[in-house]
Design a protein around this motif. Structure first.
Motif, mmCIF file in Angstrom:
data_model
loop_
_atom_site.group_PDB
_atom_site.id
_atom_site.type_symbol
_atom_site.label_atom_id
_atom_site.label_comp_id
_atom_site.label_asym_id
_atom_site.label_seq_id
_atom_site.Cartn_x
_atom_site.Cartn_y
_atom_site.Cartn_z
ATOM 1 N N ALA A 156 0.830 -1.211 0.000
ATOM 2 C CA ALA A 156 0.000 0.000 0.000
ATOM 3 C C ALA A 156 0.862 1.259 0.000
ATOM 4 O O ALA A 156 0.538 2.239 -0.697
ATOM 5 N N ALA A 157 1.943 1.254 0.758
ATOM 6 C CA ALA A 157 2.832 2.415 0.787
ATOM 7 C C ALA A 157 3.465 2.652 -0.580
ATOM 8 O O ALA A 157 3.567 3.793 -1.046
ATOM 9 N N ALA A 158 3.901 1.576 -1.228
ATOM 10 C CA ALA A 158 4.489 1.710 -2.557
ATOM 11 C C ALA A 158 3.452 2.140 -3.588
ATOM 12 O O ALA A 158 3.719 2.997 -4.450
ATOM 13 N N LEU A 159 2.257 1.575 -3.511
ATOM 14 C CA LEU A 159 1.210 1.938 -4.457
ATOM 15 C C LEU A 159 0.776 3.392 -4.314
ATOM 16 O O LEU A 159 0.357 4.024 -5.288
ATOM 17 N N ALA A 160 0.869 3.942 -3.103
ATOM 18 C CA ALA A 160 0.535 5.362 -2.919
ATOM 19 C C ALA A 160 1.463 6.240 -3.757
ATOM 20 O O ALA A 160 1.028 7.206 -4.396
ATOM 21 N N VAL A 161 2.749 5.912 -3.745
ATOM 22 C CA VAL A 161 3.707 6.640 -4.582
ATOM 23 C C VAL A 161 3.375 6.431 -6.054
ATOM 24 O O VAL A 161 3.384 7.385 -6.852
ATOM 25 N N HIS A 162 3.101 5.197 -6.430
ATOM 26 C CA HIS A 162 2.779 4.879 -7.819
ATOM 27 C C HIS A 162 1.557 5.668 -8.292
ATOM 28 O O HIS A 162 1.559 6.237 -9.393
ATOM 29 N N TYR A 163 0.528 5.720 -7.483
ATOM 30 C CA TYR A 163 -0.706 6.437 -7.818
ATOM 31 C C TYR A 163 -0.421 7.915 -8.108
ATOM 32 O O TYR A 163 -0.916 8.472 -9.095
ATOM 33 N N CYS A 164 0.369 8.525 -7.247
ATOM 34 C CA CYS A 164 0.669 9.952 -7.413
ATOM 35 C C CYS A 164 1.643 10.190 -8.559
ATOM 36 O O CYS A 164 1.472 11.124 -9.352
ATOM 37 N N ARG A 165 2.654 9.366 -8.661
ATOM 38 C CA ARG A 165 3.672 9.526 -9.704
ATOM 39 C C ARG A 165 3.080 9.338 -11.091
ATOM 40 O O ARG A 165 3.432 10.053 -12.039
ATOM 41 N N ARG A 166 2.187 8.363 -11.224
ATOM 42 C CA ARG A 166 1.609 8.046 -12.541
ATOM 43 C C ARG A 166 0.285 8.772 -12.798
ATOM 44 O O ARG A 166 -0.382 8.505 -13.793
ATOM 45 N N HIS A 167 -0.100 9.665 -11.878
ATOM 46 C CA HIS A 167 -1.281 10.515 -12.054
ATOM 47 C C HIS A 167 -2.530 9.677 -12.365
ATOM 48 O O HIS A 167 -3.252 9.924 -13.330
ATOM 49 N N LEU A 168 -2.778 8.702 -11.505
ATOM 50 C CA LEU A 168 -3.895 7.787 -11.721
ATOM 51 C C LEU A 168 -5.226 8.331 -11.213
ATOM 52 O O LEU A 168 -6.270 7.710 -11.426
ATOM 53 N N GLY A 169 -5.190 9.478 -10.578
ATOM 54 C CA GLY A 169 -6.412 10.094 -10.087
ATOM 55 C C GLY A 169 -6.081 11.173 -9.078
ATOM 56 O O GLY A 169 -4.922 11.338 -8.682
ATOM 57 N N PRO A 170 -7.073 11.922 -8.627
ATOM 58 C CA PRO A 170 -6.840 12.954 -7.613
ATOM 59 C C PRO A 170 -6.490 12.327 -6.267
ATOM 60 O O PRO A 170 -6.944 11.216 -5.951
ATOM 61 N N THR A 171 -5.714 13.030 -5.485
ATOM 62 C CA THR A 171 -5.332 12.490 -4.178
ATOM 63 C C THR A 171 -6.546 12.269 -3.286
ATOM 64 O O THR A 171 -6.533 11.384 -2.429
ATOM 65 N N ALA A 172 -7.604 13.044 -3.481
ATOM 66 C CA ALA A 172 -8.818 12.860 -2.676
ATOM 67 C C ALA A 172 -9.426 11.478 -2.866
ATOM 68 O O ALA A 172 -10.175 11.002 -2.009
ATOM 69 N N GLU A 173 -9.086 10.808 -3.945
ATOM 70 C CA GLU A 173 -9.668 9.496 -4.245
ATOM 71 C C GLU A 173 -8.685 8.353 -4.033
ATOM 72 O O GLU A 173 -8.996 7.204 -4.388
#
Length: 280
Positions: A156-173
């Protein structure tokens, strides 16, 4: 990323498991604080969260095989080149007495479900493929935290970085997205003091990330939970540093006050550049 997570770690070190009254009175981001209960970590020094992250980042940059043996070699090397406090007492004693990755793997009992595998996982999240992020994070987690919660919290910690780095959605989601990847508990907001379990730190970090609009707000929120807040801040700022939704506005005093010895601020900056070049 490495600068931001080290700032979160070092700032949080002054508040880790401190009384709520101390946190409320001093969590103003004006500078680093000496912890009220111990003086072994100086204000502005980072802890094991950042040091173990360096081992992971250096492993990626090196291009060496992603094996337990090579990773354990890195864990041992980063500690012995720069011994420091901040580790759990028994693990610090263990590191003092092992000198090779092979010895580390032979003697470690990897039964922990605490936050050690999660706090160091951020660099893996930079990789471009989710399946690879999950697989590599599991390999590094199993070395010390070969439990379901230990592995999943690191992922989950790694995926949080991946989500933000790859712009997979807004941080609110990000929490709802994480729930779809790893299970519904990751979509649930965190409330209250953060204990030592890895899933607690990561859920608190996701909550701070999903509700904050700037690095200062996310850092302050991470610390306000109380408890194991240096780990919460490390995980949250690692991801937030890559988000276009988040203002990159950490105070200059925290940047200038971050330690800058052989493996301090300048080293972190250089390694961060090499890390991002290595993952593309």
């Amino acid at each position: 990323m490495l600068i931001e997570l080290a700032i979160g770690d070092a700032y949080g070190a002054g508040f880790e498991y401190a009384d709520r009254g101390f946190v409320v009175a001093h969590n103003d981001l004006t500078g680093y604080l000496q912890h009220p209960g111990h003086d072994t970590i100086r204000p502005g020094d980072y802890t094991d969260d950042t040091q173990m992250t360096l081992a992971i980042a250096e492993s990626i940059v090196s291009g060496e095989p992603w094996t337990p043996e090579h990773l354990a070699d890195r864990f041992v090397a980063v500690f012995h080149r720069d011994p420091r406090d901040g580790y759990a007492g028994r693990f610090r004693d263990f590191l003092d007495t092992v000198h090779t990755g092979a010895e580390f793997l032979e003697r470690i009992i990897p039964a922990s479900d605490k936050s050690g595998a999660a706090m160091r996982a951020a660099p893996v999240g930079l990789l471009p493929d989710i399946a690879e992020v999950l697989a590599r994070t599991e390999i590094q987690a199993r070395i010390t935290h070969d439990t379901a919660d230990g592995i999943e919290s690191a992922q989950a910690a790694a995926l949080a970085v991946h989500y933000c780095r790859r712009h997979l959605g807004p941080t609110a989601e990000i929490r709802s997205w994480m729930g779809r990847q790893l299970g519904s508990r990751w979509a649930t907001p965190w409330r209250g003091k953060v204990g030592s379990k890895g899933w607690m730190s990561v859920r608190a970090a996701l909550t701070a990330l999903s509700t904050g609009q700037s690095l200062t707000e996310i850092l302050r929120t991470s610390i306000a939970f109380t408890g194991d807040v240096d780990t919460v801040a490390t995980i949250a700022l690692a991801a937030a540093s890559h988000s276009s939704d988040v203002r990159q506005n950490l105070p200059a005093a925290l940047l200038s006050g971050l330690e800058n010895g052989p493996f301090g601020r300048d080293y972190l900056y250089d390694l961060d550049q090499r890390l991002h070049a290595a993952v593309g």
